[in-house]
Design a protein around this motif. Structure first.
Motif, mmCIF file in Angstrom:
data_model
loop_
_atom_site.group_PDB
_atom_site.id
_atom_site.type_symbol
_atom_site.label_atom_id
_atom_site.label_comp_id
_atom_site.label_asym_id
_atom_site.label_seq_id
_atom_site.Cartn_x
_atom_site.Cartn_y
_atom_site.Cartn_z
ATOM 1 N N GLU A 44 0.836 -1.197 0.000
ATOM 2 C CA GLU A 44 0.000 0.000 0.000
ATOM 3 C C GLU A 44 0.870 1.245 0.000
ATOM 4 N N GLN A 45 0.362 2.305 -0.580
ATOM 5 C CA GLN A 45 1.098 3.553 -0.679
ATOM 6 C C GLN A 45 0.971 4.355 0.618
ATOM 7 N N PRO A 46 2.091 4.954 1.102
ATOM 8 C CA PRO A 46 2.017 5.753 2.325
ATOM 9 C C PRO A 46 1.201 7.020 2.135
ATOM 10 N N VAL A 47 0.531 7.452 3.204
ATOM 11 C CA VAL A 47 -0.253 8.683 3.197
ATOM 12 C C VAL A 47 0.501 9.748 3.984
ATOM 13 N N PRO A 48 0.787 10.933 3.412
ATOM 14 C CA PRO A 48 1.536 11.968 4.143
ATOM 15 C C PRO A 48 0.884 12.287 5.476
ATOM 16 N N GLY A 49 1.720 12.371 6.517
ATOM 17 C CA GLY A 49 1.232 12.736 7.838
ATOM 18 C C GLY A 49 0.668 11.586 8.636
ATOM 19 N N GLN A 50 0.626 10.389 8.038
ATOM 20 C CA GLN A 50 0.109 9.239 8.751
ATOM 21 C C GLN A 50 1.181 8.149 8.801
ATOM 22 N N PRO A 51 1.053 7.198 9.733
ATOM 23 C CA PRO A 51 2.055 6.130 9.808
ATOM 24 C C PRO A 51 2.195 5.395 8.482
ATOM 25 N N VAL A 52 3.393 4.941 8.160
ATOM 26 C CA VAL A 52 3.609 4.177 6.942
ATOM 27 C C VAL A 52 2.872 2.848 7.061
ATOM 28 N N VAL A 53 2.027 2.567 6.098
ATOM 29 C CA VAL A 53 1.233 1.354 6.124
ATOM 30 C C VAL A 53 2.142 0.158 5.843
ATOM 31 N N VAL A 54 1.951 -0.896 6.607
ATOM 32 C CA VAL A 54 2.739 -2.108 6.455
ATOM 33 C C VAL A 54 1.851 -3.186 5.857
ATOM 34 N N SER A 55 2.289 -3.774 4.761
ATOM 35 C CA SER A 55 1.495 -4.803 4.100
ATOM 36 C C SER A 55 1.684 -6.145 4.792
ATOM 37 N N ALA A 95 5.106 -10.844 6.586
ATOM 38 C CA ALA A 95 5.588 -12.183 6.263
ATOM 39 C C ALA A 95 7.101 -12.193 6.098
ATOM 40 N N GLY A 96 7.658 -11.102 5.510
ATOM 41 C CA GLY A 96 9.106 -11.010 5.373
ATOM 42 C C GLY A 96 9.807 -10.941 6.716
ATOM 43 N N LYS A 137 -1.808 -5.212 14.151
ATOM 44 C CA LYS A 137 -1.421 -3.848 14.532
ATOM 45 C C LYS A 137 -0.536 -3.148 13.507
ATOM 46 N N TRP A 138 0.441 -3.854 12.941
ATOM 47 C CA TRP A 138 1.418 -3.169 12.092
ATOM 48 C C TRP A 138 0.822 -2.538 10.828
ATOM 49 N N PRO A 139 -0.137 -3.198 10.154
ATOM 50 C CA PRO A 139 -0.679 -2.548 8.957
ATOM 51 C C PRO A 139 -1.266 -1.168 9.228
ATOM 52 N N ALA A 140 -1.811 -0.951 10.424
ATOM 53 C CA ALA A 140 -2.382 0.358 10.758
ATOM 54 C C ALA A 140 -1.387 1.273 11.453
ATOM 55 N N ASP A 141 -0.550 0.717 12.339
ATOM 56 C CA ASP A 141 0.338 1.537 13.165
ATOM 57 C C ASP A 141 1.705 1.777 12.540
ATOM 58 N N GLY A 142 2.071 0.989 11.539
ATOM 59 C CA GLY A 142 3.394 1.106 10.956
ATOM 60 C C GLY A 142 4.383 0.145 11.599
ATOM 61 N N LEU A 143 5.483 -0.076 10.913
ATOM 62 C CA LEU A 143 6.504 -0.999 11.407
ATOM 63 C C LEU A 143 7.214 -0.381 12.606
#
Length: 437
Positions: A27-38, A43-44, A81-87
Motif C-alpha cells: 500500500e502507498q504511504p499517506v503523508p502525515g500518517q504512519p507508513v502502512v505495512v502490508s 511475512a518477510g 497492529k502493524w498494517p495500521a500503526d506502521g513498522l
C-alpha cells in the motif's frame, strides 16, 4: 559432486501465520500518517526473525513449545497492529517483547490451576531477561538443540526447518513428501524427547564442538540436497528448500564466522545454486552439467561463492565442504565444459578422500578421472566399487559404457539405474538415454 546426473553428496494445530508474500499488494504511504505495512512485509519479517525470537524465548522459558506458541501469537498480533500503526523501530524487539508478555500471561493463568509445568516455566523466566543483546548465543543454542545427536536425522531436519526457518508442518511435509500427520508426529515427539530426556539448551562444550558442528552442517546440507535433487516426486528441484538451506547457511556463518567448514558449506551451496536456472530445460527435463547453458548461471552467486572459497584457502584449514566448494569453483571458472580443469578436480578429490574415504567420493572421483584419462580408466575404477544399490553407480557406468560403444552393457546399466530411482525427472532422463541407444 557428479554430473551423471548432477546431484550433490530428509499433529499439532498450526497457530496463525502471516500469509505468503504474494497474498497482498503493498500500500502507498499517506503523508502525515504512519507508513502502512502490508501483510507481505509482515511475512518477510516473520521469515527473517522467527528463529531469532524462538531462540530468545526458549532461553527465557526453557521450553520449545512455549517459545514457539508465544512467537506465533506475537506475529498474529503484528498482523493486526502493524498494517495500521506502521513498522516498529525494532520489529524483532517488538515480537520478542510481545511474545514474552503473552507467554507470561498464559503461564500465570495455567499456574493458578496448579499446572506444575507452567509454574516451572514461570520460575525459569524470572531470572532470564528477554533482551536481544545475547541473541547470537541464543540462536546457536537453538541450532545445537535442533541438531542434537540423540534425535533421529529426519527429526533434526524437521525441527531445524520448523524452529529456525519458521516453515509450517504442512510446508515441511510437502517438501519431504510425507503425510502432514507423520511430520507433525515427528515434531511433537522430538520436542517431547528434548524435554523428557533433558537435552541441554546450550552450545556444546569445547571438546564436543567439532563433532557437533559437523552434525549441524550435515543437517543444513541435507536440506539443500533434497531441494537440489529431490529424492522423489515429479520435479528435480525444490527451490524453496534450496533457498532455505542457503539462508540457514548464511546464519551459521554469521554465528560461527571462525568455523571454516561453515564458510565452505555456504560457498558450496551458493556455487551449486548458481546453476539452478540451467539444470532443467523449458519442459522441466534435466540437463547435465556438461550440457548446460552457462550464460544462464547466476554470476552474482558465483562471485560470492568464489570469494568465500578464497577466504577458506587463506585460512589453510581445509575440510570436506571447503574442498567440494573448491571443485564447484573450478566448474564455475570454466567458460565451457571443454575448458574445465579436470586435472585440478581430480587432485581435489584425492584430498577429499583423506577426509571422507567413502565409495561415493570414489565414484565421483572416477567421473573426473574419465575426463582426464578417458572412459576406460574411469570404468575400471567404478567397477571396483560396491555400490550396486545406488542408482548413480549404474547411471555413471551406463554413460561410460556408452562412450566406449558397449551399447548392450550400457542399456543394462541404464535399466538397473531406472529400477533404483523414483524421481520422475531423473527417470525421464534415464529413459531418454536408454531410448537413444
Amino acid at each position: 559432486m557428479t554430473d551423471h546426473p548432477e546431484r550433490p553428496a530428509p499433529a499439532q494445530p498450526e497457530s496463525p501465520r502471516p500469509p505468503s508474500p504474494q497474498s497482498a499488494e503493498p500500500e502507498q504511504p499517506v503523508p502525515g500518517q504512519p507508513v502502512v505495512v502490508s501483510a507481505a512485509e509482515v511475512a518477510g519479517v516473520f521469515r527473517t526473525e522467527h528463529g531469532r525470537a524462538v531462540a530468545v524465548l526458549a532461553r527465557v522459558f526453557g521450553d520449545l513449545d512455549i517459545a514457539e506458541d508465544s512467537v506465533q501469537e506475537a506475529f498474529a498480533k503484528a498482523l493486526e497492529k502493524w498494517p495500521a500503526d506502521g513498522l516498529p523501530p525494532s520489529p524483532a524487539g517488538w515480537i520478542i517483547t510481545t511474545a514474552r508478555n503473552r507467554a507470561i500471561d498464559r503461564l500465570r493463568r495455567e499456574s493458578s490451576r496448579e499446572d506444575k509445568h507452567a509454574q516451572a516455566a514461570l520460575l525459569h523466566a524470572q531470572d532470564e531477561p528477554a533482551e536481544e543483546g545475547i541473541v547470537r548465543d541464543d540462536r546457536l543454542r537453538l541450532i545445537f538443540t535442533c541438531c542434537h545427536p540423540a534425535l533421529a536425522l529426519n527429526v533434526r531436519v524437521a525441527l531445524t526447518l520448523r524452529l529456525l526457518g519458521g516453515l509450517t508442518t504442512t510446508e515441511i511435509a510437502h517438501a519431504f513428501l510425507v503425510p502432514e500427520s507423520t511430520m507433525a508426529q515427528r515434531i511433537v515427539r522430538a520436542k517431547a524427547k528434548i524435554r523428557t530426556a533433558g537435552i541441554p539448551y546450550r552450545v556444546p562444550y569445547e571438546a564436543d564442538l567439532p563433532e557437533r558442528v559437523r552434525g549441524v552442517l550435515a543437517v543444513v546440507y541435507l536440506i539443500f540436497n533434497e531441494g537440489y535433487a529431490a529424492s522423489s516426486g515429479d520435479e528435480l528441484i525444490r527451490t524453496e528448500l534450496c533457498q532455505e538451506a542457503v539462508r540457514l547457511g548464511r546464519l551459521l556463518v554469521e554465528l560461527m564466522p571462525d568455523e571454516p567448514e561453515a564458510v565452505g558449506l555456504l560457498a558450496l551451496m551458493l556455487l551449486q545454486e548458481s546453476r539452478r536456472p540451467a539444470r532443467v530445460d523449458a519442459t522441466g527435463a534435466m540437463v547435465l552439467l556438461t550440457d548446460q547453458d552457462r550464460d544462464l548461471w547466476d554470476r552474482a552467486l558465483i562471485a560470492e561463492g568464489q570469494d568465500l572459497v578464497r577466504r577458506c584457502l587463506r585460512r589453510g584449514r581445509p575440510g570436506p565442504y571447503q574442498l567440494q566448494a573448491a571443485m564447484n569453483a573450478v566448474h564455475s571458472d570454466a567458460a565451457s565444459a571443454a575448458d574445465t580443469d579436470w586435472g585440478q578436480i581430480v587432485q581435489l578429490y584425492d584430498h577429499l578422500l583423506t577426509f571422507e574415504p567413502t565409495p561415493i567420493v570414489e565414484l565421483n572421483r572416477a567421473v573426473a578421472v574419465g575426463e582426464v584419462d578417458g572412459p576406460a580408466a574411469a570404468l575400471a575404477l567404478v567397477d571396483d566399487l560396491d555400490l550396486g544399490g545406488y542408482y548413480l553407480f549404474h547411471a555413471i557406468r551406463a554413460e561410460l559404457l556408452k562412450r566406449l560403444d558397449r551399447r548392450d552393457e550400457a542399456a543394462s546399466a541404464y535399466r538397473a539405474a531406472l529400477e533404483l530411482t523414483v524421481n520422475t525427472a531423473e527417470r525421464d532422463f534415464l529413459q531418454r538415454s536408454l531410448d537413444a541407444l
